[in-house]
Design a protein around this motif. Structure first.
Motif, PDB file in Angstrom:
ATOM      1  N   TRP A 184       0.852  -1.187   0.000  1.00  0.00           N
ATOM      2  CA  TRP A 184       0.000   0.000   0.000  1.00  0.00           C
ATOM      3  C   TRP A 184       0.890   1.240   0.000  1.00  0.00           C
ATOM      4  N   ARG A 185       0.792   2.041  -1.057  1.00  0.00           N
ATOM      5  CA  ARG A 185       1.527   3.294  -1.134  1.00  0.00           C
ATOM      6  C   ARG A 185       0.665   4.358  -1.809  1.00  0.00           C
ATOM      7  N   GLY A 186       0.796   5.601  -1.346  1.00  0.00           N
ATOM      8  CA  GLY A 186       0.150   6.734  -1.987  1.00  0.00           C
ATOM      9  C   GLY A 186      -1.348   6.559  -2.157  1.00  0.00           C
ATOM     10  N   PRO A 187      -1.881   6.957  -3.316  1.00  0.00           N
ATOM     11  CA  PRO A 187      -3.322   6.864  -3.565  1.00  0.00           C
ATOM     12  C   PRO A 187      -3.850   5.438  -3.442  1.00  0.00           C
ATOM     13  N   ARG A 188      -3.000   4.468  -3.778  1.00  0.00           N
ATOM     14  CA  ARG A 188      -3.450   3.075  -3.692  1.00  0.00           C
ATOM     15  C   ARG A 188      -3.771   2.699  -2.251  1.00  0.00           C
ATOM     16  N   ALA A 189      -3.008   3.238  -1.303  1.00  0.00           N
ATOM     17  CA  ALA A 189      -3.234   2.916   0.104  1.00  0.00           C
ATOM     18  C   ALA A 189      -4.612   3.391   0.553  1.00  0.00           C
ATOM     19  N   GLU A 190      -4.973   4.616   0.166  1.00  0.00           N
ATOM     20  CA  GLU A 190      -6.276   5.149   0.567  1.00  0.00           C
ATOM     21  C   GLU A 190      -7.413   4.380  -0.089  1.00  0.00           C
ATOM     22  N   LYS A 191      -7.221   4.025  -1.370  1.00  0.00           N
ATOM     23  CA  LYS A 191      -8.246   3.250  -2.073  1.00  0.00           C
ATOM     24  C   LYS A 191      -8.402   1.869  -1.449  1.00  0.00           C
ATOM     25  N   ALA A 192      -7.288   1.242  -1.097  1.00  0.00           N
ATOM     26  CA  ALA A 192      -7.334  -0.092  -0.498  1.00  0.00           C
ATOM     27  C   ALA A 192      -7.978  -0.057   0.875  1.00  0.00           C
ATOM     28  N   ARG A 193      -7.658   0.965   1.638  1.00  0.00           N
ATOM     29  CA  ARG A 193      -8.262   1.078   2.968  1.00  0.00           C
ATOM     30  C   ARG A 193      -9.775   1.307   2.863  1.00  0.00           C
ATOM     31  N   SER A 194     -10.192   2.094   1.867  1.00  0.00           N
ATOM     32  CA  SER A 194     -11.622   2.301   1.648  1.00  0.00           C
ATOM     33  C   SER A 194     -12.320   0.983   1.327  1.00  0.00           C
ATOM     34  N   ARG A 195     -11.624   0.123   0.594  1.00  0.00           N
ATOM     35  CA  ARG A 195     -12.176  -1.195   0.287  1.00  0.00           C
ATOM     36  C   ARG A 195     -12.352  -2.008   1.562  1.00  0.00           C
ATOM     37  N   TRP A 196     -11.377  -1.936   2.471  1.00  0.00           N
ATOM     38  CA  TRP A 196     -11.503  -2.637   3.750  1.00  0.00           C
ATOM     39  C   TRP A 196     -12.676  -2.061   4.549  1.00  0.00           C
ATOM     40  N   ASP A 197     -12.837  -0.736   4.528  1.00  0.00           N
ATOM     41  CA  ASP A 197     -13.973  -0.111   5.217  1.00  0.00           C
ATOM     42  C   ASP A 197     -15.296  -0.669   4.699  1.00  0.00           C
ATOM     43  N   ALA A 198     -15.411  -0.785   3.381  1.00  0.00           N
ATOM     44  CA  ALA A 198     -16.639  -1.295   2.776  1.00  0.00           C
ATOM     45  C   ALA A 198     -16.883  -2.746   3.176  1.00  0.00           C
ATOM     46  N   LEU A 199     -15.819  -3.546   3.228  1.00  0.00           N
ATOM     47  CA  LEU A 199     -15.947  -4.937   3.650  1.00  0.00           C
ATOM     48  C   LEU A 199     -16.450  -5.032   5.085  1.00  0.00           C
ATOM     49  N   VAL A 200     -15.915  -4.165   5.945  1.00  0.00           N
ATOM     50  CA  VAL A 200     -16.320  -4.174   7.350  1.00  0.00           C
ATOM     51  C   VAL A 200     -17.795  -3.791   7.480  1.00  0.00           C
ATOM     52  N   ARG A 201     -18.212  -2.771   6.761  1.00  0.00           N
ATOM     53  CA  ARG A 201     -19.615  -2.345   6.818  1.00  0.00           C
ATOM     54  C   ARG A 201     -20.546  -3.477   6.362  1.00  0.00           C
ATOM     55  N   ALA A 202     -20.181  -4.141   5.273  1.00  0.00           N
ATOM     56  CA  ALA A 202     -21.002  -5.240   4.775  1.00  0.00           C
ATOM     57  C   ALA A 202     -21.062  -6.385   5.776  1.00  0.00           C
ATOM     58  N   ALA A 203     -19.938  -6.677   6.419  1.00  0.00           N
ATOM     59  CA  ALA A 203     -19.898  -7.765   7.395  1.00  0.00           C
ATOM     60  C   ALA A 203     -20.707  -7.429   8.638  1.00  0.00           C
ATOM     61  N   VAL A 204     -20.698  -6.161   9.037  1.00  0.00           N
ATOM     62  CA  VAL A 204     -21.503  -5.726  10.178  1.00  0.00           C
ATOM     63  C   VAL A 204     -22.987  -5.938   9.894  1.00  0.00           C
ATOM     64  N   LYS A 205     -23.406  -5.561   8.703  1.00  0.00           N
ATOM     65  CA  LYS A 205     -24.810  -5.730   8.340  1.00  0.00           C
ATOM     66  C   LYS A 205     -25.182  -7.202   8.225  1.00  0.00           C
ATOM     67  N   GLN A 206     -24.292  -7.997   7.635  1.00  0.00           N
ATOM     68  CA  GLN A 206     -24.533  -9.431   7.496  1.00  0.00           C
ATOM     69  C   GLN A 206     -24.708 -10.095   8.855  1.00  0.00           C
ATOM     70  N   SER A 207     -23.872  -9.709   9.815  1.00  0.00           N
ATOM     71  CA  SER A 207     -23.886 -10.356  11.132  1.00  0.00           C
ATOM     72  C   SER A 207     -24.801  -9.661  12.127  1.00  0.00           C
ATOM     73  N   ARG A 208     -25.516  -8.614  11.678  1.00  0.00           N
ATOM     74  CA  ARG A 208     -26.525  -7.911  12.499  1.00  0.00           C
ATOM     75  C   ARG A 208     -25.907  -7.233  13.721  1.00  0.00           C
ATOM     76  N   ARG A 209     -24.713  -6.693  13.553  1.00  0.00           N
ATOM     77  CA  ARG A 209     -24.025  -6.067  14.674  1.00  0.00           C
ATOM     78  C   ARG A 209     -24.427  -4.595  14.814  1.00  0.00           C
ATOM     79  N   ALA A 210     -24.340  -4.091  16.060  1.00  0.00           N
ATOM     80  CA  ALA A 210     -24.641  -2.682  16.319  1.00  0.00           C
ATOM     81  C   ALA A 210     -23.384  -1.832  16.382  1.00  0.00           C
ATOM     82  N   TRP A 211     -22.228  -2.479  16.523  1.00  0.00           N
ATOM     83  CA  TRP A 211     -20.951  -1.778  16.585  1.00  0.00           C
ATOM     84  C   TRP A 211     -20.201  -1.959  15.269  1.00  0.00           C
ATOM     85  N   LEU A 212     -19.653  -0.863  14.750  1.00  0.00           N
ATOM     86  CA  LEU A 212     -18.901  -0.874  13.498  1.00  0.00           C
ATOM     87  C   LEU A 212     -17.412  -0.811  13.807  1.00  0.00           C
ATOM     88  N   PRO A 213     -16.663  -1.891  13.581  1.00  0.00           N
ATOM     89  CA  PRO A 213     -15.229  -1.869  13.860  1.00  0.00           C
ATOM     90  C   PRO A 213     -14.493  -0.864  12.972  1.00  0.00           C
TER      91      PRO A 213
END
Length: 259
Positions: free
Chosen positions: A122-151
């Protein structure tokens, strides 16, 4: 069947009480009303990612929004030990698989790690884009597992910075466990941090998972010198995509979350 979960924008659930009609707008409102086509009378939960859950019935839908008749407001307590997955960057989306499953299991925070043997960098713009992808994965997993806390997904760390964080976590009463195939201590026997007293900051428990090529001897030495403990999951060597979720399951059970 449990109600589907949608994530509210920050602060929009504050002050909502039973009997109110809460309007879910933005991308989540559109997803609920247009993509999933939720209809009046259906059960739906809206969570704010910080422990508040609005349980209710869909009162109406409009273009890009859903209106929820709130039947119950549940405030779920913050964890008394913060379980954090430190996941090494890996090729073939194996790090994505690890993060997604670990969040569904119950991890409380995620830290990307640029390990020595990580093929992905992860370097430069790619790092921010990759981290955003991880954020999206976490949000989807939270909804899938019916959690109230967003890691939260932290900024990615080098090994030097991870060693510094390890020292800080241990000094504050937490613990750091490095999963390693040559370790002699089983994860089930590792001493865990004591839960926080009411009103006190929760200690952190970091679980460090290496890339497909494994954690180097230099990395392991640096982390152990900073206060980490090396541990093994069992008799078999797991991929980086499965080691974190398996460890999370064991630790969630040991922390009493599944009992």
């Amino acid at each position: 069947m449990s109600a589907p979960v949608f994530l509210a924008d920050d602060g929009t659930t504050s002050g909502v009480v039973v009997g109110d009609v809460y309007t879910l707008g933005g991308p989540e409102g559109r997803h609920a009303s247009v993509v999933q086509r939720r209809e009046p009378g259906e059960r739906v939960d809206v969570v704010d990612g910080a422990g508040t859950r609005l349980c209710g019935i869909v009162a109406a839908t409009g273009p890009g929004e859903l209106r929820l008749q709130v039947a119950e407001v549940v405030v779920e307590p913050a964890p008394d030990v913060v379980l954090t997955l430190v996941q090494a960057l890996a090729k073939g989306d194996r790090d994505h698989q690890a993060v997604e499953a670990a969040v569904e299991v119950g991890i409380d925070a995620v830290v990307p790690w640029q390990a020595d043997r990580s093929v992905v960098v992860w370097r430069g713009p790619r790092a921010e884009k990759a981290r955003s992808r991880w954020d999206a994965l976490v949000r989807a997993a939270v909804k899938q597992s019916r959690r109230a806390w967003l890691p939260p997904v932290a900024e990615h760390l080098t090994t030097t910075r991870l060693a510094a964080r390890t020292a800080d976590v241990v000094a504050a009463g937490g613990a750091v466990v490095v999963l390693h195939e040559e370790a002699t201590t089983p994860l089930a026997d590792v001493v865990l941090p004591a839960p926080a007293a009411p009103g006190a900051p929760a200690p952190e428990l970091l679980v460090v998972v290496g890339p497909e090529g494994g954690i180097s001897a230099t990395e392991l030495e640096a982390l152990v010198a900073a206060g980490a403990v090396a541990a093994r999951l069992g008799p078999h060597v797991l991929r980086t995509s499965s080691a974190g979720p398996v460890a999370a399951a064991i630790l969630c059970d040991r922390l009493g979350r599944w009992r």
